[in-house]
Design an enzyme around this catalytic site. Structure first.
Site, PDB file in Angstrom:
ATOM      1  CE  LYS A 147      36.186  36.230  47.610  1.00 17.01           C
ATOM      2  NZ  LYS A 147      34.689  35.871  47.365  1.00 17.01           N
ATOM      3  CG  ASN A 148      34.115  38.653  49.990  1.00 19.74           C
ATOM      4  OD1 ASN A 148      34.061  38.189  48.866  1.00 19.74           O
ATOM      5  ND2 ASN A 148      34.100  37.819  51.262  1.00 19.74           N
ATOM      6  CB  CYS A 194      31.664  29.077  47.670  1.00 20.40           C
ATOM      7  SG  CYS A 194      33.458  29.430  47.368  1.00 20.40           S
ATOM      8  NE  ARG A 221      26.390  31.287  49.536  1.00 23.39           N
ATOM      9  CZ  ARG A 221      27.695  31.800  49.247  1.00 23.39           C
ATOM     10  NH1 ARG A 221      28.497  30.869  48.413  1.00 23.39           N
ATOM     11  NH2 ARG A 221      28.137  32.995  49.592  1.00 23.39           N
ATOM     12  CG  ASP A 269      34.522  34.123  54.398  1.00 26.41           C
ATOM     13  OD1 ASP A 269      33.649  33.120  54.076  1.00 26.41           O
ATOM     14  OD2 ASP A 269      34.373  35.137  53.825  1.00 26.41           O
ATOM     15  NE  ARG A 276      34.594  32.120  42.871  1.00 27.32           N
ATOM     16  CZ  ARG A 276      34.167  31.929  44.302  1.00 27.32           C
ATOM     17  NH1 ARG A 276      33.735  30.704  44.789  1.00 27.32           N
ATOM     18  NH2 ARG A 276      33.575  33.203  44.941  1.00 27.32           N
TER      19      ARG A 276
HETATM   20  N1  EPU Z   1      20.908  34.489  54.861  1.00 30.97           N
HETATM   21  C1  EPU Z   1      19.623  34.131  54.837  1.00 30.97           C
HETATM   22  N2  EPU Z   1      18.884  34.977  53.869  1.00 30.97           N
HETATM   23  C2  EPU Z   1      19.377  35.995  53.002  1.00 30.97           C
HETATM   24  C3  EPU Z   1      20.906  36.156  53.047  1.00 30.97           C
HETATM   25  C4  EPU Z   1      21.563  35.433  54.013  1.00 30.97           C
HETATM   26  O1  EPU Z   1      19.088  33.326  55.328  1.00 30.97           O
HETATM   27  O2  EPU Z   1      18.634  36.473  52.572  1.00 30.97           O
HETATM   28  C5  EPU Z   1      21.659  33.669  55.756  1.00 30.97           C
HETATM   29  C6  EPU Z   1      22.714  32.809  54.740  1.00 30.97           C
HETATM   30  O3  EPU Z   1      22.109  31.431  54.402  1.00 30.97           O
HETATM   31  C7  EPU Z   1      23.892  32.377  55.958  1.00 30.97           C
HETATM   32  C8  EPU Z   1      23.913  33.818  56.671  1.00 30.97           C
HETATM   33  O4  EPU Z   1      22.418  34.329  56.429  1.00 30.97           O
HETATM   34  O5  EPU Z   1      23.549  31.513  56.732  1.00 30.97           O
HETATM   35  C9  EPU Z   1      24.897  34.786  56.294  1.00 30.97           C
HETATM   36  O6  EPU Z   1      25.087  35.139  54.846  1.00 30.97           O
HETATM   37  P1  EPU Z   1      25.487  36.418  54.496  1.00 30.97           P
HETATM   38  O7  EPU Z   1      24.370  36.972  53.491  1.00 30.97           O
HETATM   39  O8  EPU Z   1      25.990  37.138  55.210  1.00 30.97           O
HETATM   40  O9  EPU Z   1      26.449  35.752  53.236  1.00 30.97           O
HETATM   41  P2  EPU Z   1      26.878  36.378  51.878  1.00 30.97           P
HETATM   42  O10 EPU Z   1      26.693  37.772  51.751  1.00 30.97           O
HETATM   43  O11 EPU Z   1      26.061  35.555  50.819  1.00 30.97           O
HETATM   44  C10 EPU Z   1      29.327  37.107  52.267  1.00 30.97           C
HETATM   45  C11 EPU Z   1      30.743  36.652  51.516  1.00 30.97           C
HETATM   46  C12 EPU Z   1      30.912  35.352  52.122  1.00 30.97           C
HETATM   47  C13 EPU Z   1      31.172  35.088  53.690  1.00 30.97           C
HETATM   48  C14 EPU Z   1      29.502  35.590  54.167  1.00 30.97           C
HETATM   49  C15 EPU Z   1      29.589  35.708  55.706  1.00 30.97           C
HETATM   50  C16 EPU Z   1      30.803  38.048  49.696  1.00 30.97           C
HETATM   51  C17 EPU Z   1      30.584  38.051  48.197  1.00 30.97           C
HETATM   52  N3  EPU Z   1      30.558  36.740  50.076  1.00 30.97           N
HETATM   53  O12 EPU Z   1      28.556  36.011  51.772  1.00 30.97           O
HETATM   54  O13 EPU Z   1      32.324  35.206  51.446  1.00 30.97           O
HETATM   55  O14 EPU Z   1      31.272  33.739  53.986  1.00 30.97           O
HETATM   56  O15 EPU Z   1      29.284  37.010  53.506  1.00 30.97           O
HETATM   57  O16 EPU Z   1      30.406  36.382  56.117  1.00 30.97           O
HETATM   58  O17 EPU Z   1      30.947  39.154  50.312  1.00 30.97           O
HETATM   59  C18 EPU Z   1      34.171  33.814  50.865  1.00 30.97           C
HETATM   60  O18 EPU Z   1      34.703  35.007  50.603  1.00 30.97           O
HETATM   61  O19 EPU Z   1      34.803  32.633  50.696  1.00 30.97           O
HETATM   62  C19 EPU Z   1      32.640  33.753  51.152  1.00 30.97           C
HETATM   63  C20 EPU Z   1      31.898  32.761  50.997  1.00 30.97           C
END
Ligand code: EPU
Length: 431
Positions: free
Chosen positions: A26-27, A121, A126, A309, A401
């Site tokens: 998915k991701n 989610c 975030r 996850d 989803r």
């Molecule tokens: N963060 C910041 N600033 C940013 C970006 C992130 O402070 O600009 C913080 C976030 O608040 C968090 C940490 O950094 O505490 C990690 O966030 P990350 O950006 O890695 O998460 P994401 O890219 O928004 C993806 C996955 C999530 C998964 C996370 C961590 C996708 C679409 N989503 O989210 O997947 O939990 O990486 O591995 O790729 C899921 O599939 O259920 C899901 C939530």
């Protein structure tokens, strides 16, 4: 307003046996599909999972002007040559977090983007400050007003960007925006998740020049254009891990097929620590259990650490393991919201901030529960599979989803599960 709701009913206590095929990640898919905006040609993407998040992102790309064909063998053909819009409204993006990849893709292609702040989610704040820091370093001006992020650049110029936080989304988004920036962009302290490597491999297959994905320094040499090609998405590490935990929880014997075992090493090691048997083969993992589950401590971390996850799923497993386990959430601020639902089934878990203390009990008992988010939904499925009696899971939109054909796959493994429509209810009564 009239809406049709659905629920899953699981009759617990059946051991799972057999083989299950894992779908495309998915991701990876939700990043690779918008990345096709950068391709001024036709790209064919195989192993696309049939899930709602993919439907949402396909709909957004179509609205932007891409021509998309969906073939019935999980293949997408995307022709982005005629994309004529760089605006994605709130209505378009509110359902999924990954719509932030539209920013990097549109900036990379048009040096311009207007994208509403994404949904998805909810597990605490975030922020996307690291994405924005990257776009600005490449020469874009970013303004956020009325919930819309507006990006503009006269020219994109390569830069050296050190991420303050290892962010999956920021790493991918900066890679997308930098694909055609003049010079060599460096992303330092980059995230290393398997789907980051997958997105880089996709872009390289289309003509990009990216090196180092999967390490903490990614080097992107700007190219003139991406021309098109064919690419197949990697298997979903989290879906695979969910089935592994289901096999362990039910005391069954399941071979999870079409996986990359290396991506699941942190989970395999943890399951073995808990008395579960795990056998890794080339592209399969067999999981079975013949002993009592025992406690373990878990800390979630960016890859190659234990994935956040899979945290709700492993907590559910620990809730019936002998002894007291400590689970520390190392990525998100508020990812224990589902614990109240598990407690409805009898689980004994205390949460303090990012730490959960799980006291294993003999047995969960079925009850109605909600899927509070996608992986929370996976945890409820696991709980329902092992709980005595019937568990009803509501709010299935979250599960749909991210998990392809969930009840069909579970039925094939012997689970007693059925999806039912809840009679039409007006929205005001849903609660
Ligand atoms: N963060 C910041 N600033 C940013 C970006 C992130 O402070 O600009 C913080 C976030 O608040 C968090 C940490 O950094 O505490 C990690 O966030 P990350 O950006 O890695 O998460 P994401 O890219 O928004 C993806 C996955 C999530 C998964 C996370 C961590 C996708 C679409 N989503 O989210 O997947 O939990 O990486 O591995 O790729 C899921 O599939 O259920 C899901 C939530």
């Amino acid at each position: 307003m009239i809406c049709i709701l659905e629920k899953l009913i699981i009759s617990g206590g059946t051991r799972l046996f057999g083989n299950v095929n894992v779908s495309g990640a998915k991701n990876a898919a939700v990043a690779i599909i918008p990345a096709a905006i950068l391709v001024e040609g036709i790209c064919t993407i195989e192993n696309i999972p049939t899930i709602k998040d993919v439907d949402y992102i396909i709909e957004i790309l179509s609205k932007l002007g891409a021509k998309i064909k969906i073939l019935n063998n999980n293949t997408l053909i995307i022709d982005s040559r005629n994309i004529n819009s760089f605006e994605a409204s709130y209505e378009m993006v509110r359902k999924m977090r990954a719509s932030y990849y539209l920013l990097g893709s549109l900036i990379g292609r048009f040096k311009r983007a207007e994208v509403s702040m994404p949904g998805g989610c909810d597990f605490g704040v975030r922020p996307i400050d690291q994405h924005i820091k990257g776009f600005e370093a490449l020469g874009a001006t970013i303004n956020t007003e009325h919930g819309i992020i507006r990006a503009n650049a006269d020219e994109l110029v390569a830069s050296q960007i050190y991420l303050d936080i290892t962010s999956v989304g920021a790493t991918i988004n900066i890679m997308l925006a930098a694909i055609r920036a003049k010079g060599i962009t460096l992303i330092e302290n980059a995230a290393k998740e398997p789907h980051i490597v997958d997105v880089a491999n996709f872009l390289n297959a289309m003509g990009a020049n990216i090196k180092g994905a999967g390490t903490d320094v990614i080097k992107i040499k700007g190219v003139e254009r991406l021309c098109g090609g064919t690419y197949s998405i990697i298997p979903d590490q989290i879906e695979a891990g969910t089935y592994m935990i289901m096999a362990a929880a039910t005391g069954g014997d399941v071979t999870v097929c079409n996986v990359i075992p290396k991506h699941l090493e942190s989970l395999s090691a943890k399951l073995m620590e808990m008395n579960v048997n795990v056998e890794e083969m080339d592209d399969k993992i067999r999981v079975w259990r013949d002993k009592e589950l025992c406690r373990a401590n878990v800390k979630t971390l960016p890859y190659p650490g234990f994935p956040t996850d899979l945290q709700p799923q492993i907590v559910t497993l620990l809730s019936v393991a002998k002894g007291i386990s400590i689970v520390t959430e190392g990525v998100w601020d508020n990812r224990f919201q589902y614990v109240d639902e598990l407690k409805r089934l009898g689980a004994s878990i205390k949460v303090d901030g990012r730490v959960a203390v799980v006291e294993g009990i003999k047995e969960l008992t079925g009850a109605p529960v909600r899927a509070t988010d996608l992986r929370a939904g996976a945890a409820m499925l696991i709980a329902g599979l092992i709980a005595k009696g019937n568990t009803e899971i509501h709010d299935l939109r979250h599960i749909d989803r991210g998990y392809e054909k969930i009840e069909q796959k579970l039925l094939c493994l012997g689970a007693k599960i059925k999806r039912m429509s809840i009679p039409k209810i007006s929205k005001g009564e849903v609660g």
